[in-house]
Write an enzyme that holds these catalytic residues in place. Structure first.
Site, short mmCIF file in Angstrom:
data_model
loop_
_atom_site.label_atom_id
_atom_site.label_comp_id
_atom_site.label_asym_id
_atom_site.label_seq_id
_atom_site.Cartn_x
_atom_site.Cartn_y
_atom_site.Cartn_z
N TYR A 215 0.84 -1.20 0.00
CA TYR A 215 0.00 0.00 0.00
C TYR A 215 0.87 1.25 0.00
CZ TYR A 215 -3.08 3.67 1.74
OH TYR A 215 -3.75 4.85 1.90
N GLU B 26 -11.41 5.69 5.12
CA GLU B 26 -10.82 6.60 6.13
C GLU B 26 -11.81 6.92 7.24
OE1 GLU B 26 -7.83 7.66 6.75
OE2 GLU B 26 -6.74 7.35 4.87
N TRP C 269 -5.09 2.72 10.62
CA TRP C 269 -5.28 2.51 9.18
C TRP C 269 -4.94 1.07 8.83
CZ3 TRP C 269 -7.77 3.47 5.11
CH2 TRP C 269 -7.33 3.00 3.87
#
Length: 181
Positions: free
Chosen positions: A19, A41, A49
């Site tokens: 990512y 988010e 996260w």
């Protein structure tokens, strides 16, 4: 293989490394991607996260492939099903906000021609360079969050907005130590 990455990257999680290396901070003007990241988010609030990233594919399946129109049409039956889905974060408030925020996303698209035009308009289409170590909010994230809240969006405060702006590359948040800087 790059020698140095942003310090927040968990090198033991290949998904997280990928990512960071291939996605985080790359400027995007694709509404589908901006929506996907907005939805993800907002689920991070109070979590990490990495936790949400690890559940991304389950979120994709649960939220109609991140199709904003489909999610905006979700009703109580879909909310009930999502609350039973162990693959996602089962928080009623966040799930209901995701549906309501999808409707707001579509309204902004209609008003501006695209969500990208709206979001990038806050920087006059310029990438802002600001390392992730500087702060967790900024005047830019304050402005974006304030406007989205005014429109009725929930679970998208300034910290979430700042993280989203970094994720979609409006803010280049890569640290000085990072090869992607």
């Amino acid at each position: 293989m790059p020698a140095c990455r942003c310090q927040w990257v968990n090198l033991r999680n290949p998904l997280y490394v990928k990512y960071h290396d291939e996605e985080w901070g790359r400027p995007s003007r694709c509404d589908a991607y901006l929506y996907e990241m907005l939805l993800l988010e907002m689920f991070v609030a109070g979590l990490s996260w990495e936790c949400v990233l690890n559940k991304r594919e389950a979120f994709r399946a649960a939220f109609a492939g991140f199709d904003a129109r489909a999610v905006a049409a979700f009703g109580e039956a879909e909310v009930a099903a999502l609350l039973q889905n162990p693959g996602i974060i089962r928080h009623r408030g966040k799930i209901q906000a995701a549906i309501a925020n999808s409707r707001i996303f579509l309204q902004i698209q209609a008003e501006y021609g695209s969500f990208a035009a709206y979001a990038w308009g806050f920087t006059h289409n310029e990438v802002v360079r600001e390392p992730y170590t500087l702060r967790t909010t900024s005047p830019l994230s304050d402005s974006l969050s304030r406007d989205l809240k005014r429109r009725g969006m929930r679970f998208f405060g300034s910290t979430t907005a700042c993280s989203w702006l970094q994720a979609v590359g409006i803010i280049n948040g890569h640290g000085e130590e990072c090869w992607r800087r």
